[in-house]
Design an enzyme around this catalytic site. Structure first.
Site, short mmCIF file in Angstrom:
data_model
loop_
_atom_site.label_atom_id
_atom_site.label_comp_id
_atom_site.label_asym_id
_atom_site.label_seq_id
_atom_site.Cartn_x
_atom_site.Cartn_y
_atom_site.Cartn_z
N GLU A 167 0.48 -1.18 -0.19
CA GLU A 167 0.08 -0.09 0.13
C GLU A 167 0.34 1.67 -0.09
OE1 GLU A 167 -2.71 -0.42 2.88
OE2 GLU A 167 -3.29 -2.21 2.15
N GLU A 219 -4.98 -8.76 0.27
CA GLU A 219 -6.06 -8.26 1.79
C GLU A 219 -7.35 -8.03 1.71
OE1 GLU A 219 -4.33 -5.39 4.34
OE2 GLU A 219 -2.38 -5.61 4.05
#
Ligand code: IFM
Length: 455
Positions: free
Chosen positions: A169, A356
């Site tokens: 991220e 995720e």
């Protein structure tokens, strides 16, 4: 006889859980580990809910063998974890701390001996503090230091690890760390935000090359992006424009350079002079072909124009009547919508992983010792069904990772946000597999699940 109501997944599908070093390891000042920006940030008064920190976290550094046993109980065939850069190189550069690679060496061997494929992330936000002292990600030199660190790790683990992610991220690392200041290093600077963005991406590209050069076995290299499914709050021109600005900052600022070799014009214009100099060759480095892309998905964002919102006038709306977790709207269709969009608009690699997906629930242990996290089961079921739908439509999704294996340190939110399939009593470090963990085991055993009932 085959069960026609079962949503079956392809043979060889990876079912896993995901974690990050700072969120689970603890042992922050042990075995030669250097301080990271999160160690420093947690000591800033008011930065973290209830003044908590990751000093001990889920104590995985000492309990990794027990945790491997729990992974076997869950039946996963994959585990995504991150390496703590300051455990390998306490100062970010220079001398290697031998105990660092040794720890991950044992972990990788333990995973492989249990038939669990390691998916390694090199950077999940714990920059060595020594590099922050030299400007951190806002300093271009950090990109090369990251590639050097990648090479050291690949030299040590690359004979056994074949799945590598450079970053987790980068959007969060850049924007939440440098613009809103809610994450380490806690800056609030537009210039630092865009400098960090470009240097994180450059670091990714340099590390891709370093991993391929170092690893003795042909590695599969990618990264994990947090991509948003974004909807404008209304069809007004202002709200649509705000949604487009947010899409640029969160999604296209990463997807475009990685998969098209250029930054999006509208987002560059938004950044204006705050965007750092893009040197010759940078975009070619950043857009080096990848073997896979990881997508982290949790929620959708409903965006409106908000004239009072500083910097980009982007506001969020929580539609009334919808379902919310402790943090976000629960919006399963957004996962399929996002996957469809990304594969349609970009030349993404031929392997996609959901790296995720998960939900925070205030889980408690009942008197009979069970954790009845029914909301998590419903959330996972609905999202895995979306993944199945995407695969049925021909999208190359090869694996799905629940965030997270264990309850852990949820950054600025501390420990009350429990995301694990395994409950952790942080006072005693006792682990208890939740109902969701047992449910996930049944999904893995069946290589599929029953379709959720339409609501
Ligand atoms: O805990 C985080 C993780 O570190 C990155 N992705 C989102 C998770 C939940 O907020």
């Amino acid at each position: 006889m085959t069960d026609p109501t079962l949503l079956r997944f392809p043979e060889g599908f990876f079912w896993g859980t995901a974690t990050a070093a700072y969120q689970i390891e603890g042992a922050w000042n042990q075995a030669g580990r250097g301080p990271s920006i999160w160690d420093s940030f947690c000591r800033v008064p008011g930065a973290i809910r209830a003044g908590e920190n990751g000093d001990v976290a889920s104590d995985h550094y000492h309990r990794w063998q027990e945790d491997l046993g729990l992974m076997s109980e869950l039946g996963v065939n994959a585990y995504r974890f991150s390496i703590a850069w300051p455990r390998i190189l306490p100062d970010g550069v220079g001398a290697v701390n031998a105990a660092g690679p040794d720890f991950y060496d044992r972990l990788v061997d333990g995973l492989l001996s249990r038939g669990i494929t390691p998916f390694v992330t090199l950077y999940h936000w714990d920059l060595p503090q020594a590099l922050q002292d030299r400007g951190g990600w806002a300093n271009r030199a950090t990109a090369q230091h990251f590639a050097d660190y990648a090479r050291i790790v690949a030299d040590r683990l690359g004979d056994r690890v074949t799945r590598w992610m450079t970053h987790n991220e980068p959007f969060v690392a850049a924007l939440v760390g440098h613009l809103t200041g809610e994450h380490a290093p806690g800056l609030r600077s537009v210039e630092a935000t865009f400098a960090a963005t470009h240097h994180l991406l450059l670091a990714h590209g340099l590390a891709v090359a370093a991993l391929r050069a170092a690893a003795p076995r042909v590695p599969k290299v990618g990264l994990a992006l947090s991509l948003d499914c974004i909807h404008p709050a209304s069809d007004t021109v202002e709200d649509q424009a705000a949604a487009l600005r947010w899409d640029g900052l969160v999604n296209r600022l990463y997807l475009d350079p990685l998969f098209r070799g250029r930054y999006p014009d509208d987002t560059l214009a938004l950044a204006g002079p705050a965007f750092p100099t893009i040197q010759a060759g940078d975009l070619a480095t950043i857009s080096a072909p990848l073997d896979f892309v990881g997508i982290n998905y949790y929620t959708r964002e409903v965006i409106r124009h908000d004239a009072n919102e500083p910097v980009y006038q982007i506001g969020r709306v929580n539609p009334v009547g919808n379902d919310y977790s402790m943090m976000w709207e629960i919006y399963p269709p957004g996962l399929n919508e996002l996957l469809t969009r990304v594969t349609r608009e970009y030349a993404v690699p031929s392997e996609i992983y959901i790296t995720e997906n998960g939900i925070p629930v205030p889980d408690g242990i009942d008197a009979d010792g069970r954790v009845r996290d029914v909301r998590r089961v419903a959330y996972l079921q609905a999202h895995i069904a979306q993944v199945h739908q995407a695969i049925a439509a021909g999208l190359p999704i090869r694996g799905y990772f629940v965030w997270s294996l264990l309850d852990n340190f949820e950054w600025a939110q501390g420990y009350h946000m429990r995301f694990g399939l395994i409950h952790v009593d942080f006072a005693t470090q006792t682990r208890t597999i939740k109902d969701s963990g047992r449910w996930f085991r049944r999904v893995i055993d069946a290589n599929g699940l029953r379709a959720p009932r339409a609501s």
